[in-house]
Design a protein around this motif. Sequence first.
Motif, PDB file in Angstrom:
ATOM      1  N   GLY A 277       0.870  -1.193   0.171  1.00  0.00           N
ATOM      2  CA  GLY A 277       0.163  -0.034  -0.051  1.00  0.00           C
ATOM      3  C   GLY A 277       0.803   1.299   0.020  1.00  0.00           C
ATOM      4  O   GLY A 277       1.819   1.154  -0.556  1.00  0.00           O
ATOM      5  N   LYS A 278       0.416   2.186   0.683  1.00  0.00           N
ATOM      6  CA  LYS A 278       1.158   3.365   0.862  1.00  0.00           C
ATOM      7  C   LYS A 278       2.407   3.349   1.298  1.00  0.00           C
ATOM      8  O   LYS A 278       2.653   2.641   1.971  1.00  0.00           O
ATOM      9  N   GLY A 279       3.301   4.374   0.727  1.00  0.00           N
ATOM     10  CA  GLY A 279       4.766   4.170   1.161  1.00  0.00           C
ATOM     11  C   GLY A 279       4.954   4.929   2.309  1.00  0.00           C
ATOM     12  O   GLY A 279       4.103   5.877   2.950  1.00  0.00           O
ATOM     13  N   VAL A 280       6.048   5.006   3.076  1.00  0.00           N
ATOM     14  CA  VAL A 280       6.590   5.486   4.350  1.00  0.00           C
ATOM     15  C   VAL A 280       6.939   7.216   4.192  1.00  0.00           C
ATOM     16  O   VAL A 280       7.152   7.588   5.043  1.00  0.00           O
ATOM     17  N   HIS A 281       7.286   7.401   3.154  1.00  0.00           N
ATOM     18  CA  HIS A 281       7.631   8.871   2.719  1.00  0.00           C
ATOM     19  C   HIS A 281       8.810   9.293   3.473  1.00  0.00           C
ATOM     20  O   HIS A 281       8.907  10.130   4.145  1.00  0.00           O
ATOM     21  N   ASN A 282      10.037   8.299   3.792  1.00  0.00           N
ATOM     22  CA  ASN A 282      11.263   8.748   4.359  1.00  0.00           C
ATOM     23  C   ASN A 282      12.171   7.516   3.874  1.00  0.00           C
ATOM     24  O   ASN A 282      12.044   6.271   4.066  1.00  0.00           O
ATOM     25  N   SER A 283      13.133   7.856   3.180  1.00  0.00           N
ATOM     26  CA  SER A 283      14.165   6.812   2.743  1.00  0.00           C
ATOM     27  C   SER A 283      15.029   6.287   3.756  1.00  0.00           C
ATOM     28  O   SER A 283      15.049   5.156   3.533  1.00  0.00           O
ATOM     29  N   PHE A 284      15.216   6.854   4.857  1.00  0.00           N
ATOM     30  CA  PHE A 284      15.887   6.179   6.062  1.00  0.00           C
ATOM     31  C   PHE A 284      15.045   5.105   6.539  1.00  0.00           C
ATOM     32  O   PHE A 284      15.390   3.922   6.928  1.00  0.00           O
ATOM     33  N   LEU A 285      13.791   5.498   6.746  1.00  0.00           N
ATOM     34  CA  LEU A 285      12.753   4.398   7.432  1.00  0.00           C
ATOM     35  C   LEU A 285      12.754   3.064   6.289  1.00  0.00           C
ATOM     36  O   LEU A 285      12.443   2.064   6.630  1.00  0.00           O
ATOM     37  N   ALA A 286      12.513   3.744   4.989  1.00  0.00           N
ATOM     38  CA  ALA A 286      12.247   2.496   4.009  1.00  0.00           C
ATOM     39  C   ALA A 286      13.358   1.774   4.053  1.00  0.00           C
ATOM     40  O   ALA A 286      13.298   0.480   3.604  1.00  0.00           O
ATOM     41  N   ILE A 287      14.632   2.120   4.080  1.00  0.00           N
ATOM     42  CA  ILE A 287      15.929   1.255   4.144  1.00  0.00           C
ATOM     43  C   ILE A 287      15.852   0.252   5.262  1.00  0.00           C
ATOM     44  O   ILE A 287      16.097  -0.987   5.175  1.00  0.00           O
ATOM     45  N   ILE A 288      15.571   0.693   6.549  1.00  0.00           N
ATOM     46  CA  ILE A 288      15.602  -0.129   7.537  1.00  0.00           C
ATOM     47  C   ILE A 288      14.473  -1.034   7.751  1.00  0.00           C
ATOM     48  O   ILE A 288      14.431  -2.243   7.874  1.00  0.00           O
TER      49      ILE A 288
END
Length: 375
Positions: A277-288
């Motif tokens: 679904g909808k993404g987290v809108h944060n690359s740092f949080l997306a990576i972890i």
Amino acid sequence: MRILKYVCFSLILLNIPSVSLTAFGGGVGSLMSYLTILSLTLYYFFGKKTRPNWWLIIISILFFMIGGFQFIGLTSGFIFDTIKYFIYLICAYEMVKNISVSEYNVFLLIGSATIILEAILFTSDYGRYSGFYIKPNEAGFICITGYATTYGLKNVGTKLIGQFIFTLAGLLTFSRTFIVIWLLINVISLKISIKNIKIFGLGFLIIGTLFFIDEVVGLNNPRFDQLKGIVNNENVSTEELSEDSREDTWAKFYDKILDSPFIGSGYGSFSGKEGHGKGVHNSFLAIIGEAGILPFILFVIYIGYLIVMSVVYFNKKPNLIMQIIALSLFLMANHNFFTFYYVSFAAMWIQYQIEAAKNEEEADESEEEEILVTS
């Protein structure tokens, strides 16, 4: 090679594949995407090969490998994304080394100009404008990156024209992130010279231009209506300004990170890909969230290194700290570091500029030593 360089650079920085996908459909979009990879490959093949970008290669291997292992079966989308990204990463880093600050600034200026043209020529029911970048926040990143590069230009007239266009285009995106970073960069610019305080005066001229565009075509944006209310000394509500805050979006993913902090939840699980679904809108949080703590730590170290070294070379290249601040804050509002090529390109360009500054410094020191020995 120069023509090929500009073709590659245009495809990446002007977001041509995504524009083609939106305007003409999947067939043309895919064609432009593969043309981007092919042109980069040709540029790499015929150009001079130097040391690759080991920082991002290692981070990317860990991210795609660990995130990919979470699948029961690897999908074609994941495989193609991975292959294309690594071709891009290796080839584009060679092109980065041949892009000057003025060239970077010109292409960013062209991209930002498409935002202004969209606002003038096409009335949007959404009330926010993005030009070639499809989404306003991504368009805001292009504008603020361009604005930061103006502090690396020597010609005062070119700098002021660029600052006007980048600021006007950025305000037309009505991105809160753009406005925050714009204010921060201008505060930093006072360290270069107190004369840079004049840019705040330019800001009033730009806001006046916004009012003119609104009178002519109608911007139809709640945030702009709030600004007009403030200027006219009317009572305004801050409720619309705080809608869809990034903090609320991030909070929805914290528990998911804690469920699997070491290996993550798999590729696409935090960025809306592969049926999620909808993404987290944060690359740092997306990576972890997608690949666990190891690539996350390395990525934080990488960004931290760029910030520290940009501070070290502030006197020589003040635009670098402004660009890395813009990139870092944007990454906290966007989860597409590995898929939007112009975002990772911004990181690589800063990285190489730091490396070039270090090489210049070492060459100067060697020259001074030779003079001392000769004396």
